[in-house]
Design a protein around this motif. Structure first.
Motif, PDB file in Angstrom:
ATOM      1  N   ASP A   5      -0.253   5.637  -0.826  1.00 48.27           N
ATOM      2  CA  ASP A   5      -1.525   6.371  -0.803  1.00 48.27           C
ATOM      3  C   ASP A   5      -2.282   6.251  -2.121  1.00 48.27           C
ATOM      4  O   ASP A   5      -3.402   6.691  -2.250  1.00 48.27           O
ATOM      5  CB  ASP A   5      -1.297   7.847  -0.426  1.00 48.27           C
ATOM      6  CG  ASP A   5      -0.349   8.528  -1.399  1.00 48.27           C
ATOM      7  OD1 ASP A   5       0.086   7.859  -2.360  1.00 48.27           O
ATOM      8  OD2 ASP A   5      -0.048   9.716  -1.203  1.00 48.27           O
ATOM      9  N   ARG A   6      -1.657   5.622  -3.106  1.00 50.25           N
ATOM     10  CA  ARG A   6      -2.309   5.449  -4.386  1.00 50.25           C
ATOM     11  C   ARG A   6      -3.167   4.185  -4.407  1.00 50.25           C
ATOM     12  O   ARG A   6      -4.042   4.020  -5.248  1.00 50.25           O
ATOM     13  CB  ARG A   6      -1.217   5.322  -5.448  1.00 50.25           C
ATOM     14  CG  ARG A   6      -1.669   5.277  -6.879  1.00 50.25           C
ATOM     15  CD  ARG A   6      -0.468   5.083  -7.771  1.00 50.25           C
ATOM     16  NE  ARG A   6       0.377   6.266  -7.765  1.00 50.25           N
ATOM     17  CZ  ARG A   6       0.397   7.144  -8.760  1.00 50.25           C
ATOM     18  NH1 ARG A   6      -0.342   6.946  -9.806  1.00 50.25           N
ATOM     19  NH2 ARG A   6       1.156   8.198  -8.692  1.00 50.25           N
ATOM     20  N   LEU A  51       2.545   1.968 -13.469  1.00 48.64           N
ATOM     21  CA  LEU A  51       1.328   1.590 -12.752  1.00 48.64           C
ATOM     22  C   LEU A  51       1.213   0.084 -12.580  1.00 48.64           C
ATOM     23  O   LEU A  51       0.355  -0.396 -11.859  1.00 48.64           O
ATOM     24  CB  LEU A  51       0.086   2.093 -13.495  1.00 48.64           C
ATOM     25  CG  LEU A  51      -0.079   3.603 -13.556  1.00 48.64           C
ATOM     26  CD1 LEU A  51      -1.353   3.951 -14.288  1.00 48.64           C
ATOM     27  CD2 LEU A  51      -0.098   4.188 -12.151  1.00 48.64           C
ATOM     28  N   VAL A  73      -1.693  -4.915  -9.196  1.00 46.15           N
ATOM     29  CA  VAL A  73      -1.628  -4.241  -7.891  1.00 46.15           C
ATOM     30  C   VAL A  73      -0.855  -5.039  -6.846  1.00 46.15           C
ATOM     31  O   VAL A  73      -0.773  -4.615  -5.699  1.00 46.15           O
ATOM     32  CB  VAL A  73      -3.043  -3.909  -7.337  1.00 46.15           C
ATOM     33  CG1 VAL A  73      -3.695  -2.818  -8.153  1.00 46.15           C
ATOM     34  CG2 VAL A  73      -3.907  -5.146  -7.280  1.00 46.15           C
ATOM     35  N   LEU A  88       0.818  -1.209   0.000  1.00 46.03           N
ATOM     36  CA  LEU A  88       0.000   0.000   0.000  1.00 46.03           C
ATOM     37  C   LEU A  88       0.849   1.256   0.000  1.00 46.03           C
ATOM     38  O   LEU A  88       1.743   1.406   0.821  1.00 46.03           O
ATOM     39  CB  LEU A  88      -0.877   0.031   1.255  1.00 46.03           C
ATOM     40  CG  LEU A  88      -2.178  -0.768   1.234  1.00 46.03           C
ATOM     41  CD1 LEU A  88      -2.815  -0.729   2.605  1.00 46.03           C
ATOM     42  CD2 LEU A  88      -3.137  -0.213   0.211  1.00 46.03           C
ATOM     43  N   ALA A  96      -5.535   2.512  -2.513  1.00 42.54           N
ATOM     44  CA  ALA A  96      -6.964   2.280  -2.298  1.00 42.54           C
ATOM     45  C   ALA A  96      -7.802   2.606  -3.532  1.00 42.54           C
ATOM     46  O   ALA A  96      -8.593   1.772  -3.967  1.00 42.54           O
ATOM     47  CB  ALA A  96      -7.450   3.043  -1.073  1.00 42.54           C
ATOM     48  N   PRO A  97      -7.634   3.792  -4.142  1.00 37.86           N
ATOM     49  CA  PRO A  97      -8.426   4.030  -5.356  1.00 37.86           C
ATOM     50  C   PRO A  97      -8.082   3.054  -6.472  1.00 37.86           C
ATOM     51  O   PRO A  97      -8.981   2.562  -7.166  1.00 37.86           O
ATOM     52  CB  PRO A  97      -8.076   5.464  -5.767  1.00 37.86           C
ATOM     53  CG  PRO A  97      -7.183   6.014  -4.735  1.00 37.86           C
ATOM     54  CD  PRO A  97      -6.876   4.971  -3.730  1.00 37.86           C
ATOM     55  N   MET A  98      -6.803   2.755  -6.640  1.00 36.91           N
ATOM     56  CA  MET A  98      -6.414   1.822  -7.700  1.00 36.91           C
ATOM     57  C   MET A  98      -6.993   0.437  -7.452  1.00 36.91           C
ATOM     58  O   MET A  98      -7.491  -0.217  -8.358  1.00 36.91           O
ATOM     59  CB  MET A  98      -4.891   1.725  -7.785  1.00 36.91           C
ATOM     60  CG  MET A  98      -4.255   2.900  -8.477  1.00 36.91           C
ATOM     61  SD  MET A  98      -4.920   3.128 -10.141  1.00 36.91           S
ATOM     62  CE  MET A  98      -4.220   4.719 -10.531  1.00 36.91           C
ATOM     63  N   ALA A  99      -6.926   0.002  -6.194  1.00 35.06           N
ATOM     64  CA  ALA A  99      -7.469  -1.314  -5.871  1.00 35.06           C
ATOM     65  C   ALA A  99      -8.968  -1.335  -6.137  1.00 35.06           C
ATOM     66  O   ALA A  99      -9.499  -2.303  -6.674  1.00 35.06           O
ATOM     67  CB  ALA A  99      -7.172  -1.661  -4.419  1.00 35.06           C
TER      68      ALA A  99
END
Lengths: 255, 232, 227
Positions: free
Chosen positions: B37-38, B208, B78, B35, B40-43
């Protein structure tokens, strides 16, 4: 005169892949001003905006030079939380900005990140929604709202942080004429410094007394919006085109 | 191949449920390392994407169709721990809101289509990445191959679970042949989708792709060196 | 863009069932489903009673029955599997309508059908009477780990966007005469999936920027005062 709200000096930036987007930008915005940032696609407008609250910077992986400060506070890693409170950025697509389950939760997201809780948080949320005329929708899921309503809530999410300067990316895009006018009324009623990135030149003329033209990663013009729009060679040189039939000389300025 | 309520008997459902809880617990702990900070939205997006593509049925052979499982894809994008969380969330939402896969079979579905595909897919991917030349352009191929194997692997686990707790007595040999046969075909589709999805991301934004990052660190430094020269 | 009008599975209403707290509904659904699954297949009357319970709840919620039935088509692949069972299962055989079928297969098929259908109907009733964000609060209250709640919140938020995108791509494909019938069309579907991914990813990144701009530091803030 105190320090400008926004003070950008000699800002240059190249992305990690080597593509350079900014070549020494200077920009000063003083308290209470409403400034339009104009420029063709690829001029570096978005790159500039992302520097204003420190999302992009020399330490973010790219290669940069120059400095940005907000009301005297330099934009650097140690100050990021305060910088992001002072600079409120409203992005172009409200769907990017609204990601919580309800309007209330979305508007509360920013101030809650600042550590605000309880009654003060509620007050901020309701005040911000009042300012954009969306208070009655506070408990609705954002995706049930119309596009224009979502854009207004997106503005409220940033107002709730009580920023010193509001930065709007293409605020009038995809709005129908009525929503476009309603948003203009709201923006004019706000007592806040405003920097507005836009392709909508009549909108710039209507809302912003001053315009800055960014082209090829540098500022090529900075003056009254009327003078900029009326300068045909400048406009042509930087791919700025007025809509068919629109002539700034025929527009009576707002009292 | 979402397993509905009552398909497997109670002891088996409970056993897979307990196993799923352990696996998700491990993933919650492990995901902290992946993890930033990127994430959570990516997941959430990976979960939404897997969810959406699981509705994209593709034709296999006469009359049957399969859908993307997405475990290997999510793992490459991810990281394996976060991927398992994504897959679990997908199955939870599917069972609660879409009645796709039973709630009492949630553990079974997480083990079958989540844990199995993520673990098999990720291990095979890491193995291939270690064996093949270390180039980001090979990442989609490695991901595709890993995805291809992960699907029949899930089918085999399904047969195993059915052997343990099936509610009708079928010939296990026939079931295994049928399931693995059909799912090998589905695996090819899965491989193609995984390959193209990863390829299109690696082409545009290699940073990414979690699975491509170890190969990228070196490349990025080179670019930085030339960028410095050019502007200095 | 994503101007969906709520959740396609949600049927707007204000009945007692709609207003019941989500975490309670989830627990009831779970309890009900476990009960249904644990009931031996031979207790035919019990399944009738379960169906009656669902019918009453649906009646109270005023969600039209046809609305639920249409959405329960999701079960069809497993119905096909259930119908095959009597013919392929082993063990003693019996005659039904002149066909020789396996007894255990017949019972298994019935149980699968009854339990599967009841489960699907119960879940759909929950979906029809509960907004996704209420469901999230419910799961949060049931102590689902916050990482999962967070991923789920983003997923629910972006599902409409991604499926909308997918629908538009499908329309674009089909208006050019494309239909997915055999494996030769896989490359087209795969490329669609790739394009879908890029679009979703780019949106994810823009969302991330918008969150950072509002002071996000990697942890969702606790926001109280929600209804």
């Amino acid at each position: 005169m105190n320090a400008p709200v926004l003070d950008v000096r000699g800002l240059a930036y190249a992305y990690p892949d080597g593509h350079q987007a900014l070549f020494g930008v200077d920009l000063h915005v003083h308290r209470g001003e409403r400034v339009a940032l104009l420029g063709p696609n690829g001029a570096g407008k978005t790159t500039l905006v992302l520097h204003l609250n420190g999302i992009l910077s020399a330490d973010s992986g790219g290669h940069g030079a120059g400095a940005v400060s907000v009301s005297g506070l330099p934009v650097e890693k140690a100050n990021l939380a305060e910088i992001r409170r002072r600079v409120g950025v409203v992005f172009q697509d409200p769907d990017d900005q609204l990601f919580m389950g309800t309007v209330r939760a979305d508007v509360a997201f920013g101030p809650a990140n600042l550590g605000i809780r309880g009654a003060e948080l509620d007050r901020r949320v309701m005040h911000a929604l009042d300012q954009v005329g969306m208070a009655e929708f506070v408990d609705r899921p954002p995706h049930h709202l119309s596009f224009g309503q979502r854009r207004r809530v997106a503005v409220a999410t940033v107002l709730a942080m009580e920023p010193e300067i509001l930065v709007l990316d293409e605020p009038s895009s995809n709005l129908d004429p009525a929503s476009r006018r309603e948003l203009a009324d709201i923006l004019r009623s706000l007592d806040v410094t405003l920097l507005m990135v836009t392709h909508d030149l009549p909108y710039a003329l209507e809302l912003c007394p001053r315009s800055v033209v960014l082209s090829g990663g540098a500022v090529v013009a900075d003056g009254s919006t009327y003078d900029v729009l009326a300068d045909e060679p400048l406009m042509r040189a930087h791919r700025l085109e007025l809509p068919f039939g629109f002539d700034p000389r025929n527009v009576t300025p707002r009292p | 191949m979402h397993v509905p309520n009552g398909f497997l008997d109670a002891p088996t459902s409970m056993a897979t449920g307990a196993a799923a809880v352990v696996c998700v617990g491990a993933a919650l702990a492990g995901a902290r390392r992946e993890l930033d900070d990127r994430t959570a939205p990516m997941a959430g997006l990976v979960a939404a994407f897997v969810f959406a593509t699981q509705m994209l049925n593709f034709p296999v052979a006469a009359g049957t169709s399969g859908h993307l499982l997405g475990g290997a894809l999510a793992a490459v994008l991810v990281g394996p721990w976060t991927a398992l969380l994504c897959m679990s969330v997908v199955f939870l939402v599917q069972s609660l809101l879409f009645a796709d896969g039973g709630i009492t079979a949630l553990g079974t579905n997480i083990i079958l289509m989540g844990v199995t595909t993520v673990v098999v897919g990720w291990l095979l991917f890491v193995l291939l990445r270690a064996l093949l030349p270390k180039r980001p352009s090979l990442v989609p191929l490695e991901a595709g191959l890993a995805a291809m194997v992960s699907v029949p692997a899930a089918a085999l686990v399904f047969v195993g679970l059915y052997a343990a707790g099936g509610t009708a007595d079928l010939s296990l040999g026939e079931l295994a042949v049928a399931m693995v046969g059909v799912h090998t075909l589905i695996g090819i589709g899965e491989a193609a989708i995984t390959f193209l999805a990863v390829a299109s991301i690696v082409a545009v934004r290699p940073d990414l792709v979690y699975g491509a990052r170890p190969l990228l660190a070196r490349r990025e430094l080179e670019i930085r060196a030339t960028a410095t020269e050019a502007t200095a | 863009m994503g101007a969906g009008h709520g959740h396609k599975l949600h049927y707007h209403g204000h009945s007692v069932v709609h207003r019941a707290p989500a975490h309670l509904k989830i627990l009831v659904l779970l309890g009900f489903t476990v009960l249904v699954v644990a009931t031996p297949g031979e207790w035919y009357a019990a399944f009738g009673a379960y169906l009656l319970v669902i019918a009453v709840v649906v009646g109270v919620s005023r969600v039209p029955a046809t609305y639920l039935l249409k959405r329960s088509l999701i079960e069809v692949p497993f119905l096909a599997f259930a119908l095959l069972l009597p013919f392929v299962a082993h063990g003693p055989r019996t005659d039904v309508l002149g066909l020789s079928v396996s007894e255990s297969g017949l019972l298994a098929a019935w149980a699968l059908l009854a339990k599967g259908t009841l489960g699907v109907l119960a879940s759909l009733t929950l979906a029809a009477t509960t907004e996704p964000h209420e469901l999230l609060h419910g799961l949060e209250r049931l102590r689902l780990p916050s990482q999962l709640v967070q991923i789920m919140a983003f997923m629910v938020r972006y599902l409409d966007v991604v499926t909308g995108e997918m629908q538009r791509m499908k329309v674009a494909r089909e208006s050019r005469g494309f239909s997915a019938r055999d494996p030769r069309q896989w490359p087209v579907l795969a490329r669609s999936a790739g394009a879908l991914f890029i679009r979703s990813y780019e949106r994810g990144e823009r969302v991330h920027l918008a969150m950072l701009s509002r002071g996000y530091t990697g942890r969702m803030p606790r926001i109280e005062g929600r209804p």
